[in-house]
Motif scaffolding. Structure first.
Motif, PDB file in Angstrom:
ATOM      1  N   SER A 186      -4.063  40.356 -12.860  1.00  0.00           N
ATOM      2  CA  SER A 186      -3.576  39.218 -13.627  1.00  0.00           C
ATOM      3  C   SER A 186      -3.496  39.580 -15.101  1.00  0.00           C
ATOM      4  O   SER A 186      -4.256  40.421 -15.603  1.00  0.00           O
ATOM      5  CB  SER A 186      -4.491  38.010 -13.422  1.00  0.00           C
ATOM      6  OG  SER A 186      -4.439  37.588 -12.070  1.00  0.00           O
ATOM      7  N   ARG A 215      -7.514  37.824  -9.535  1.00  0.00           N
ATOM      8  CA  ARG A 215      -7.136  36.772 -10.466  1.00  0.00           C
ATOM      9  C   ARG A 215      -7.792  36.955 -11.836  1.00  0.00           C
ATOM     10  O   ARG A 215      -7.544  36.160 -12.743  1.00  0.00           O
ATOM     11  CB  ARG A 215      -7.477  35.391  -9.888  1.00  0.00           C
ATOM     12  CG  ARG A 215      -6.703  35.062  -8.611  1.00  0.00           C
ATOM     13  CD  ARG A 215      -7.025  33.659  -8.096  1.00  0.00           C
ATOM     14  NE  ARG A 215      -6.541  32.636  -9.012  1.00  0.00           N
ATOM     15  CZ  ARG A 215      -5.324  32.089  -8.958  1.00  0.00           C
ATOM     16  NH1 ARG A 215      -4.456  32.497  -8.044  1.00  0.00           N
ATOM     17  NH2 ARG A 215      -4.976  31.155  -9.809  1.00  0.00           N
ATOM     18  N   GLN A 309      -0.757  39.168 -10.055  1.00  0.00           N
ATOM     19  CA  GLN A 309      -1.248  38.024  -9.283  1.00  0.00           C
ATOM     20  C   GLN A 309      -0.937  36.711  -9.986  1.00  0.00           C
ATOM     21  O   GLN A 309      -0.381  35.802  -9.402  1.00  0.00           O
ATOM     22  CB  GLN A 309      -2.761  38.156  -9.064  1.00  0.00           C
ATOM     23  CG  GLN A 309      -3.323  37.174  -8.066  1.00  0.00           C
ATOM     24  CD  GLN A 309      -2.769  37.373  -6.674  1.00  0.00           C
ATOM     25  OE1 GLN A 309      -1.965  36.575  -6.192  1.00  0.00           O
ATOM     26  NE2 GLN A 309      -3.170  38.445  -6.004  1.00  0.00           N
ATOM     27  N   CYS A 310      -1.321  36.595 -11.240  1.00  0.00           N
ATOM     28  CA  CYS A 310      -0.965  35.398 -11.997  1.00  0.00           C
ATOM     29  C   CYS A 310      -0.871  35.728 -13.484  1.00  0.00           C
ATOM     30  O   CYS A 310      -1.443  36.711 -13.957  1.00  0.00           O
ATOM     31  CB  CYS A 310      -1.934  34.243 -11.749  1.00  0.00           C
ATOM     32  SG  CYS A 310      -3.676  34.613 -11.914  1.00  0.00           S
ATOM     33  N   ASN A 319       4.880  27.771 -14.514  1.00  0.00           N
ATOM     34  CA  ASN A 319       4.153  28.467 -13.451  1.00  0.00           C
ATOM     35  C   ASN A 319       3.015  29.340 -13.973  1.00  0.00           C
ATOM     36  O   ASN A 319       2.375  30.052 -13.203  1.00  0.00           O
ATOM     37  CB  ASN A 319       5.119  29.327 -12.624  1.00  0.00           C
ATOM     38  CG  ASN A 319       5.739  30.454 -13.441  1.00  0.00           C
ATOM     39  OD1 ASN A 319       5.830  30.366 -14.663  1.00  0.00           O
ATOM     40  ND2 ASN A 319       6.181  31.497 -12.768  1.00  0.00           N
ATOM     41  N   HIS A 320       2.735  29.298 -15.275  1.00  0.00           N
ATOM     42  CA  HIS A 320       1.602  30.037 -15.824  1.00  0.00           C
ATOM     43  C   HIS A 320       0.300  29.269 -15.595  1.00  0.00           C
ATOM     44  O   HIS A 320       0.305  28.044 -15.470  1.00  0.00           O
ATOM     45  CB  HIS A 320       1.794  30.288 -17.326  1.00  0.00           C
ATOM     46  CG  HIS A 320       2.845  31.295 -17.640  1.00  0.00           C
ATOM     47  ND1 HIS A 320       3.078  31.764 -18.916  1.00  0.00           N
ATOM     48  CD2 HIS A 320       3.742  31.944 -16.849  1.00  0.00           C
ATOM     49  CE1 HIS A 320       4.073  32.634 -18.891  1.00  0.00           C
ATOM     50  NE2 HIS A 320       4.490  32.763 -17.648  1.00  0.00           N
ATOM     51  N   VAL A 321      -0.795  30.008 -15.546  1.00  0.00           N
ATOM     52  CA  VAL A 321      -2.118  29.414 -15.407  1.00  0.00           C
ATOM     53  C   VAL A 321      -2.707  29.229 -16.800  1.00  0.00           C
ATOM     54  O   VAL A 321      -2.588  30.103 -17.661  1.00  0.00           O
ATOM     55  CB  VAL A 321      -3.031  30.328 -14.561  1.00  0.00           C
ATOM     56  CG1 VAL A 321      -4.422  29.735 -14.414  1.00  0.00           C
ATOM     57  CG2 VAL A 321      -2.407  30.581 -13.186  1.00  0.00           C
ATOM     58  N   THR A 326      -8.118  30.714 -14.005  1.00  0.00           N
ATOM     59  CA  THR A 326      -7.678  31.647 -12.954  1.00  0.00           C
ATOM     60  C   THR A 326      -8.579  31.608 -11.727  1.00  0.00           C
ATOM     61  O   THR A 326      -8.110  31.824 -10.607  1.00  0.00           O
ATOM     62  CB  THR A 326      -7.617  33.101 -13.467  1.00  0.00           C
ATOM     63  OG1 THR A 326      -8.910  33.489 -13.928  1.00  0.00           O
ATOM     64  CG2 THR A 326      -6.596  33.249 -14.584  1.00  0.00           C
ATOM     65  N   PRO A 329      -8.308  28.205  -8.364  1.00  0.00           N
ATOM     66  CA  PRO A 329      -6.993  27.956  -7.754  1.00  0.00           C
ATOM     67  C   PRO A 329      -7.014  26.736  -6.844  1.00  0.00           C
ATOM     68  O   PRO A 329      -8.048  26.396  -6.256  1.00  0.00           O
ATOM     69  CB  PRO A 329      -6.721  29.237  -6.963  1.00  0.00           C
ATOM     70  CG  PRO A 329      -8.087  29.752  -6.627  1.00  0.00           C
ATOM     71  CD  PRO A 329      -8.949  29.418  -7.810  1.00  0.00           C
ATOM     72  N   ASP A 333      -2.351  27.530  -3.968  1.00  0.00           N
ATOM     73  CA  ASP A 333      -2.134  28.739  -4.766  1.00  0.00           C
ATOM     74  C   ASP A 333      -2.442  29.967  -3.905  1.00  0.00           C
ATOM     75  O   ASP A 333      -3.582  30.406  -3.818  1.00  0.00           O
ATOM     76  CB  ASP A 333      -3.028  28.735  -6.012  1.00  0.00           C
ATOM     77  CG  ASP A 333      -2.607  27.689  -7.026  1.00  0.00           C
ATOM     78  OD1 ASP A 333      -1.417  27.333  -7.047  1.00  0.00           O
ATOM     79  OD2 ASP A 333      -3.474  27.208  -7.785  1.00  0.00           O
ATOM     80  N   ASN A 337       1.495  35.076  -3.892  1.00  0.00           N
ATOM     81  CA  ASN A 337       2.567  34.078  -3.762  1.00  0.00           C
ATOM     82  C   ASN A 337       3.220  34.076  -2.390  1.00  0.00           C
ATOM     83  O   ASN A 337       4.393  33.695  -2.244  1.00  0.00           O
ATOM     84  CB  ASN A 337       3.642  34.301  -4.852  1.00  0.00           C
ATOM     85  CG  ASN A 337       3.086  34.073  -6.244  1.00  0.00           C
ATOM     86  OD1 ASN A 337       2.409  33.087  -6.488  1.00  0.00           O
ATOM     87  ND2 ASN A 337       3.361  35.002  -7.153  1.00  0.00           N
TER      88      ASN A 337
END
Length: 347
Positions: A186, A215, A309-310, A319-321, A326, A329, A333, A337
């Protein structure tokens, strides 16, 4: 066993975990409370990365996830019809506590049977939760199997491993429906507008589980005018992590390797920042890369999304965390994906 019965069992499991975290011991779950307490202590001694704090953090996240509202919101997105169950083999990773639980949950909620091959690094906690579920509904005994041997008699597989093991998995399971997960990392995007207070939660994304999860943020992208001093100030409240021996040993080793190679480093005594184009940084270090144009960076990350991953940021894209989230989820999630539930209901 109906969907409603399966759902109710997991709701009760969530309540049990919530009671466990809060040190409540209802008489009907006293045995399981004692078992989970014992296995938590055993896990701490067996795996040096599994501290009590991190195990309890994982249990807390699952206690929060396994509520009636969360489960119903999740499964409402699918057409779950009762059918003849298929057996799905799961090869679980062991990098963080209960890392394979989402696959376990998805398989059972979808009405399928699960054949579990655990990692030796995380083999003590899940059996207690399985024992609880079987106590709630004995039919689960027909749906859950653990094995230490070669996987046999299964209809599909979900396997998580390194890039090297993924190649083996893809070859070995090529004739079965499968989800094969490889290494992912991530990343975080920092802008000149991000303040110390904005970035404080990012420390959770970097240091939780000692950075061992997919993550966890292992790479940051900073604007070319951004001062790394801002980041160091923001994460300083996690400085006590250096008191964990395994983390400290990695910090010392990686710092020594970098210095002998004469790499330029930024170091605050518990975290090393190294400029590097790679995504996967060693424990106790985070790679950084500078950018000048945000749109160009977002395009680059989209092109390289198979490695990510993110993406963490201060609401730069929908779509960002958000910073600090992180390791929290939602049930929807999915790792890499890939919609695990959709895969399972279409077997």
């Amino acid at each position: 066993m109906t969907l409603e019965e399966r759902k109710q069992a997991f709701i009760q499991l969530g309540q049990f975990l919530n009671d466990f975290i809060q040190e409540k011991t209802p008489e009907n779950s006293l045995h399981f409370h004692e078992q989970l307490l014992e296995k938590t202590e055993s896990s701490i001694h067996y795996n040096g990365w599994f501290t009590k704090e991190n195990i309890y953090f994982s249990l807390t996240q699952w206690a929060s996830a396994l509520t009636k509202e969360n489960l119903e919101e999740w499964i409402s997105n699918y057409s779950l019809k009762e059918k003849q169950p298929k057996t799905v083999a799961v090869i679980m990773a062991g990098n963080i506590p209960l890392v394979g639980f989402h696959d376990f949950l998805s398989i059972l909620i979808s009405g399928n049977k699960v054949l579990i091959k655990q990692s030796s690094n995380d083999k003590l906690l899940l059996p207690v939760l399985v024992e609880f579920l079987i106590d709630v509904n004995p039919t689960f005994k027909e749906y859950i199997t653990f094995t230490k041997d070669k996987l046999e008699n299964f209809d599909a597989v979900i396997a998580t491993g390194s890039n090297n093991t993924a190649r083996y998995f893809e070859y070995y399971f090529s004739k079965k429906p499968h989800i094969i997960r490889k290494n992912r990392n991530s990343v975080a995007i920092l802008t000149n507008n991000d303040t110390v207070d904005d970035l404080k939660p990012l420390a959770e994304d970097i240091f939780r589980y000692y950075g061992l999860g997919c993550r966890n943020v292992s790479k940051i992208f900073i604007h070319e005018d951004f001062s790394l001093e801002t980041l160091f100030k923001a994460v300083y409240h996690w400085n006590s992590i250096i008191n964990q021996n395994k983390y400290a040993n990695n910090y010392d080793y990686n710092k020594a390797v970098y210095l002998m190679s004469e790499f330029k480093l930024f170091d605050n005594g518990f975290l090393i920042l190294k400029e590097d184009t790679s995504y996967s940084s060693p424990i106790a270090s985070v790679f950084y890369e500078k950018y000048s144009n945000l749109d160009d960076l977002l395009e680059k990350l989209d092109q390289e999304k198979e490695q990510i991953q993110c993406i963490v940021s201060n609401n730069l894209k929908e779509n960002h965390v958000n910073f600090g989230k992180t390791q929290q989820p939602k049930l929807s999630d999915y790792a890499d994906n890939v919609d695990t539930m959709n895969f399972l209901i279409n077997l």
